[in-house]
Design a protein around this motif. Sequence first.
Motif, PDB file in Angstrom:
ATOM      1  N   ASP A 214       0.851  -1.186   0.000  1.00  0.00           N
ATOM      2  CA  ASP A 214       0.000   0.000   0.000  1.00  0.00           C
ATOM      3  C   ASP A 214       0.883   1.230   0.000  1.00  0.00           C
ATOM      4  O   ASP A 214       1.866   1.315   0.769  1.00  0.00           O
ATOM      5  CB  ASP A 214      -0.916  -0.005   1.225  1.00  0.00           C
ATOM      6  N   ASN A 216       0.246   4.102   1.122  1.00  0.00           N
ATOM      7  CA  ASN A 216       0.133   4.854   2.369  1.00  0.00           C
ATOM      8  C   ASN A 216       1.007   4.293   3.475  1.00  0.00           C
ATOM      9  O   ASN A 216       1.064   4.871   4.566  1.00  0.00           O
ATOM     10  CB  ASN A 216      -1.326   4.880   2.834  1.00  0.00           C
ATOM     11  N   GLU A 217       1.678   3.164   3.231  1.00  0.00           N
ATOM     12  CA  GLU A 217       2.532   2.563   4.246  1.00  0.00           C
ATOM     13  C   GLU A 217       3.990   2.969   4.117  1.00  0.00           C
ATOM     14  O   GLU A 217       4.804   2.629   4.981  1.00  0.00           O
ATOM     15  CB  GLU A 217       2.423   1.032   4.168  1.00  0.00           C
ATOM     16  N   ARG A 221       5.237   8.708   2.777  1.00  0.00           N
ATOM     17  CA  ARG A 221       3.823   9.052   2.799  1.00  0.00           C
ATOM     18  C   ARG A 221       3.315   9.186   4.242  1.00  0.00           C
ATOM     19  O   ARG A 221       2.499  10.051   4.542  1.00  0.00           O
ATOM     20  CB  ARG A 221       3.027   7.986   2.042  1.00  0.00           C
ATOM     21  N   LEU A 225       1.598  12.570   5.579  1.00  0.00           N
ATOM     22  CA  LEU A 225       0.198  12.559   6.011  1.00  0.00           C
ATOM     23  C   LEU A 225       0.039  13.254   7.366  1.00  0.00           C
ATOM     24  O   LEU A 225      -1.034  13.811   7.662  1.00  0.00           O
ATOM     25  CB  LEU A 225      -0.323  11.128   6.087  1.00  0.00           C
ATOM     26  N   ASN A 272      -7.281   7.948   0.585  1.00  0.00           N
ATOM     27  CA  ASN A 272      -7.135   8.023   2.035  1.00  0.00           C
ATOM     28  C   ASN A 272      -8.325   8.796   2.596  1.00  0.00           C
ATOM     29  O   ASN A 272      -8.404  10.017   2.483  1.00  0.00           O
ATOM     30  CB  ASN A 272      -5.820   8.715   2.404  1.00  0.00           C
ATOM     31  N   GLU A 273      -9.266   8.096   3.210  1.00  0.00           N
ATOM     32  CA  GLU A 273     -10.483   8.738   3.703  1.00  0.00           C
ATOM     33  C   GLU A 273     -10.209   9.636   4.911  1.00  0.00           C
ATOM     34  O   GLU A 273     -10.834  10.693   5.057  1.00  0.00           O
ATOM     35  CB  GLU A 273     -11.507   7.668   4.076  1.00  0.00           C
ATOM     36  N   GLU A 274      -9.284   9.253   5.753  1.00  0.00           N
ATOM     37  CA  GLU A 274      -9.000  10.061   6.943  1.00  0.00           C
ATOM     38  C   GLU A 274      -8.426  11.409   6.558  1.00  0.00           C
ATOM     39  O   GLU A 274      -8.843  12.464   7.085  1.00  0.00           O
ATOM     40  CB  GLU A 274      -8.042   9.303   7.851  1.00  0.00           C
ATOM     41  N   SER A 276      -8.744  12.837   3.638  1.00  0.00           N
ATOM     42  CA  SER A 276      -9.761  13.561   2.875  1.00  0.00           C
ATOM     43  C   SER A 276     -10.762  14.245   3.804  1.00  0.00           C
ATOM     44  O   SER A 276     -11.246  15.347   3.519  1.00  0.00           O
ATOM     45  CB  SER A 276     -10.491  12.596   1.928  1.00  0.00           C
TER      46      SER A 276
END
Length: 971
Positions: A214, A216-217, A221, A225, A272-274, A276
């Motif tokens: 992923d 995001n890992e 990133r 974030l 990434n919902e968090e 967003s």
Amino acid sequence: MSMKLRDLIRKVRACKTASEERAVIAKESAMIRTAIREEQEHYRHRNVAKLLFMHMLGYPTHFGQLECMKLQASPHFPEKRIGYLGMMLLLSEEADVLMLATNSLKNDLNSENRFVAGLALCSIGNLATSDMSRDLAPEVDKHLKSGNPYLRKKACLAMSRCLTKCPEMIEDFVERVVTLLKDKSHGVLITVVQLMTQIILIDGETFEEEGYDDINETPCRVAFLRLVPVLVKLLRNLLSMGYSPEHDVGGVSDPFLQVQILTVLRLLGTGNEEASEEMNDVLAQVATNTETSKNAGNAILYECVQTIMGIESEDSLRVLAINILGRFLLNRDNNIRYVALNTLSRCIVDQKTRGEGEEEANSAATALQRHRTTVVDCLKDPDVSIRQRALELIYHLVNHENVEDLCAELLNYLVLCPREHRSDICTRVLKVVDRFSPGDRWRVDTLITMLTIAGRETSRDVQSATIVYISRASEDIQSYATHKLLKAIRDDDGSQLGLLNVGIWCIGEYGDLLLNPYTYTPPSSNGALTEVSDAADGHLPVTISFMALEPSAIVGTVEEVMARHSCPEEVRQRALTCFAKLSDRLANTGDSTTMERLQQLLQKSKSSQSLEMQLRSCEYDALLNAIKGIMPPKSGEQDIFGVTDGAVSPAVIGAAKEALARMPAVDLKVLEKKQTSDDIFDNVSAAPKAKPAADSGSGGDLLDLNDIFGGGAPATESTPTSQHNGISGQSTSQAAKSDVDLLSDIFSAPPAAPAVTAPVNDPFGGMPSQPAAAPVNAADLFGVPAAQPVAAPAPVDPMDLFGGGSTAPAPVQSGDLFGAVPAQPQPMSTPSMPMQTPAAPAAPSATGPVKVPGFQHKGLSVEFECTKPDTWNKQKTTLVATFSNSTDSPIYGLNMQCAVPKYITMEMQPPTSTTVPQSGGNAKKITQTINVTNSMLGTKNLMLKLKIGFSSNGEKVDHMATCSSFPAGEF
């Protein structure tokens, strides 16, 4: 003396022709080369400046690259500045001499003069290679910690270039970026955000190579974030900041920094919902508070829309973004409208990819439909690029509710659009009509209108689809379509090829429907209330009426089209077929004059220069004569129906009428199935291979379906085997079914039902089509009565291909390829359907041909005559198939297909005739030649899998048979 740069510019501007300019440049280039060769250091900076001017004009300046290196190493700042400028313009990162500048760059980066260090950082940001990036990264990192914002912002841009060339260094500089994001200088903030953007893009390309599932890992990133709240706060401060003359552009505070921050937020919020969720509020604030009267505000709004549509945003925010783009469509600037149309197209495509429904009241699709009128108005824009983008967007906007309105707009645009775009528009309209059509009448009406407007540019696929839709519709719609097409053909000047093709086909197919008047009143879509309101307003539904036509008028319309000098050959061919069909459709009208005229029009093409027209004219004339019972053949000759005595049988008349009958509706499922199977043998080769069953009694896998069709036979459980002509095969129902399905796929025919009571007698696994009522002769391949037993001589049975032995042990015959013993004939009872026993093939001879029986079914029998055309090539064989007819009437529509194993190459010629007359007397023999080459002669024998199709006594017959009785070792 060297010329000054100002004088060179003045001289070049004074040149009146290109040749004078080239002469001035050539002369000055020669003087510069002389100065370089003589090491004139005093004029070096002037020469490099003149080379930069020549480079701007497009002339070669590569000979001055080393001069730039020397100026770069100069201790004087003016010369160093010219040297760096020349290096950035005259050199590229592929230049070998660039490595010579690495040491000078390192020295300048450590200079106390900030402007000298700034020049070095600019050069690194433009020209640094991967090696230079690794060597100079520590010096660039020092300037990232510099107290001077002038050097910090330049170092950020230089570091962006270094990390692009060396992605493995990204993790070492992530923390430095986090620190710089708290800088107070707007210039540093812009460059830091650009550096973050570049790092995120590089990380997105390399995270899989680093072993992360992923994105995001990744450490990069994860660190960025955590900075989302900082970026959101920074963007909110820019929105609430008062007037600042240093950063204000058109009344907007620092639009460049706002755009860069929005870009980073979009990259971080994707998937990434968090993250967003943290951006939603500030994005709504940007979308509502940004001024749109200036171009700077429009740029921020556009980037805001891109961010909203790219992240996991709320539906209300997406609706707000669509409304912003809708306002862009009303802007007078064509650039803004173009961008809006492109973005709207991407938005609706992304929505379809996400699978969001269109039924929700507060969705982006619903908001986009509100701007449909504005998008349609863009089709009338004088700018062709705006029209093309609007057209693309309209295709995405079509649904079941608005298909009628938008198709009407597309047809209106089809009248005005450039001719080179019409073919693509027609294809797209066909797709829209096929997917969203509310009914058959509207679909046919739309396609006919499209052919009337752009029939010249429509492709064959559009014409064929129109014919399929008409043929599948009801008779009422067929009558409407034929009347409308005939009227359109009358009004056309003969230039719309697609209209002529479809119209003439429909006139020939449904010409009898033109003899009756047609009237249609469209029903009200909203019921009686609409009818009352329409009547009150004076707008009643329009009734569509067509008058009945005389047979002569119908024929005259097609004849007029065919008589034009500009009529294409394919239209003439369709008109000829139309005349033949009209002869059947109008036969009951009693108009003998028109019928004679039709026959004359058919006979007229017998002298055509086109071979196809001549052939069809003769065939159609023979069909019409057969229907009338007229068949005057010449003495001793046959006609195309195989008749020699001039008499026409009822079967011939029935076959002729069937040829001119109305075509059946196209089965779309069958059509799609045939289109997906391009090559029948490729489909069989793709079958999964399986290991053959290990059964010693079966004689091994001598059937070798792997060799025949490139796929293995399915493995089955061991079962008792049965012998036929020395062939041993397993009789499991699963294996038989699989083989039949395999071969039926080859010939696109349904598999025959396996007979349970009869053993397997097909070496390819096919089952007999008729179930036997009694045990079948084991020596008979086709399940027919056995001949009387005859004492066999010593030579081996040529039908023994697979080494099946008799029950009693016997010595092995030397002529048997597989070392098998021929089976002893057993007396068997006669099956329920008596058939003639095929004779055994004649022994191969060095002087005469070998005759091998093929098959016999429904009165049609085939015998192969095998010869070797070349005495030096034993692998090549010529097979002449002779067809015999034992019925009491001719056989029509003969079609034989043949499949061979892959070790055999085959060349099959067409038969001498597709009509097989009755055998006996002076009947002409019908033959078909097949040339085969067995590349494994002596190891594997010749096998043929045959599929025969024909019509006998008005009944269509399809039969599959196997021929494997060729002499072993010879063919």
